[in-house]
Design an enzyme around this catalytic site. Structure first.
Site, short mmCIF file in Angstrom:
data_model
loop_
_atom_site.label_atom_id
_atom_site.label_comp_id
_atom_site.label_asym_id
_atom_site.label_seq_id
_atom_site.Cartn_x
_atom_site.Cartn_y
_atom_site.Cartn_z
NE ARG A 45 15.21 7.33 -8.57
CZ ARG A 45 15.75 7.11 -7.37
NH1 ARG A 45 16.90 6.48 -7.26
NH2 ARG A 45 15.14 7.50 -6.27
N GLY A 46 11.38 4.95 -12.94
CA GLY A 46 10.91 3.66 -13.45
C GLY A 46 10.82 3.52 -14.95
CD GLU A 101 4.31 6.31 -14.34
OE1 GLU A 101 5.55 6.28 -14.48
OE2 GLU A 101 3.76 6.70 -13.30
CG ASP A 102 7.09 2.91 -13.75
OD1 ASP A 102 6.10 3.65 -13.59
OD2 ASP A 102 7.89 2.65 -12.83
CG ASP A 105 -0.58 0.73 -8.21
OD1 ASP A 105 -1.16 -0.34 -8.40
OD2 ASP A 105 -0.20 1.09 -7.08
CE LYS A 133 1.05 -3.20 -10.02
NZ LYS A 133 1.48 -3.07 -8.60
CG PHE A 154 5.41 -4.72 -5.53
CD1 PHE A 154 4.83 -3.46 -5.38
CD2 PHE A 154 6.79 -4.80 -5.62
CE1 PHE A 154 5.61 -2.31 -5.31
CE2 PHE A 154 7.59 -3.66 -5.55
CZ PHE A 154 6.99 -2.42 -5.40
CG ASP A 161 12.18 0.95 -7.38
OD1 ASP A 161 11.26 1.47 -8.05
OD2 ASP A 161 12.39 1.23 -6.20
NE ARG A 167 15.31 2.32 -9.77
CZ ARG A 167 14.10 2.88 -9.62
NH1 ARG A 167 13.18 2.73 -10.55
NH2 ARG A 167 13.83 3.59 -8.55
P1 IMP Z 1 0.20 5.36 -8.88
O1 IMP Z 1 0.35 6.81 -8.57
O2 IMP Z 1 -0.41 4.61 -7.72
O3 IMP Z 1 -0.50 5.06 -10.18
O4 IMP Z 1 1.64 4.77 -8.91
C1 IMP Z 1 2.41 4.76 -9.99
C2 IMP Z 1 3.85 4.54 -9.57
O5 IMP Z 1 3.98 3.62 -8.49
C3 IMP Z 1 4.58 3.90 -10.71
O6 IMP Z 1 5.16 4.87 -11.53
C4 IMP Z 1 5.60 3.07 -10.02
O7 IMP Z 1 6.76 3.84 -9.80
C5 IMP Z 1 5.01 2.73 -8.69
N1 IMP Z 1 4.48 1.35 -8.72
C6 IMP Z 1 3.21 0.96 -8.88
N2 IMP Z 1 3.10 -0.37 -8.89
C7 IMP Z 1 4.35 -0.84 -8.72
C8 IMP Z 1 4.91 -2.17 -8.68
O8 IMP Z 1 4.23 -3.20 -8.79
N3 IMP Z 1 6.26 -2.24 -8.53
C9 IMP Z 1 7.06 -1.14 -8.40
N4 IMP Z 1 6.59 0.11 -8.46
C10 IMP Z 1 5.24 0.25 -8.61
MG MG Z 2 7.05 5.75 -11.13
#
Ligand code: IMP
Ligand code: MG
Length: 178
Positions: A45-46, A101-102, A105, A133, A154, A161, A167
């Protein structure tokens, strides 16, 4: 989920986000010049706030579709196991696709989604992430475009969220426990 007490410190203002999106839109239009209809795929949803602002800056024909992948659950740590909770409604074979994508990470979510969508034969597939990040990366992937690189904090707001909260903040802030 229950939240321990925290405050939110602003990290990126609504104004800076808007300015950055204007610049990104110019680059996107340029890269997809000649595309007759771009499919913009938001990861729920981000990305819902980001995609809304981004498509309104894209002065070209677009379709909007959504996909929901889950890797975080409700907490603050990635599970590293990506599941597709809701798939696209439309076909993307022979289409130009932009995945929105939001945050990138660990990179598990974006790489999983990109690999999945590539199996469907898009003519072209590019990616954009509002936030990145880089120090957290575990999978070697980078979005075609990134709004802002941020440190390992974070963050919430602008669609993003903490356990479904915050959000609706118009800016990006970092969570600080008190
Ligand atoms: P990844 O698979 O670890 O790259 O995670 C990506 C997803 O984790 C993003 O689409 C976010 O929904 C969530 N995410 C990563 N970092 C944060 C944060 O700092 N705050 C909230 N959601 C996060
Ligand atoms: Mg996400």
């Amino acid at each position: 989920m229950s939240h321990p007490p925290y405050v939110i410190d602003q990290m990126i203002s609504a104004k800076s986000i808007a300015a950055r999106i204007e610049d990104l839109a110019v680059e996107i239009r340029d890269k997809f010049k000649g595309t007759d209809k771009l499919v913009v795929v938001g990861l729920l949803r981000g990305s819902f706030v980001f995609i809304a602002d981004l498509v309104r800056e894209l002065d070209m024909p677009v379709e909007v579709d959504f996909l929901e992948a889950s890797s975080y659950g409700d907490g603050m740590e990635s599970s590293r196991e990506v599941r597709i909770l809701k798939d696209l409604r439309g076909e993307i074979n022979n289409r130009d696709v932009l995945v929105v994508e939001d945050i990138v990470d660990t990179g598990f979510t974006l790489s999983h989604v990109v690999n999945l969508l590539k199996t469907r034969g898009p003519a072209r597939l590019e990616t954009i992430a509002l936030l990145d990040k880089p120090t957290r990366r575990e999978v070697d992937i980078r979005a075609t475009w990134t709004g802002f690189e941020i440190p390992d904090e974070f963050v919430v707001g602008y669609g993003i969220d903490y356990g479904q909260r915050d959000r609706n903040l118009p800016y990006i802030g970092k969570v600080r426990f008190t």
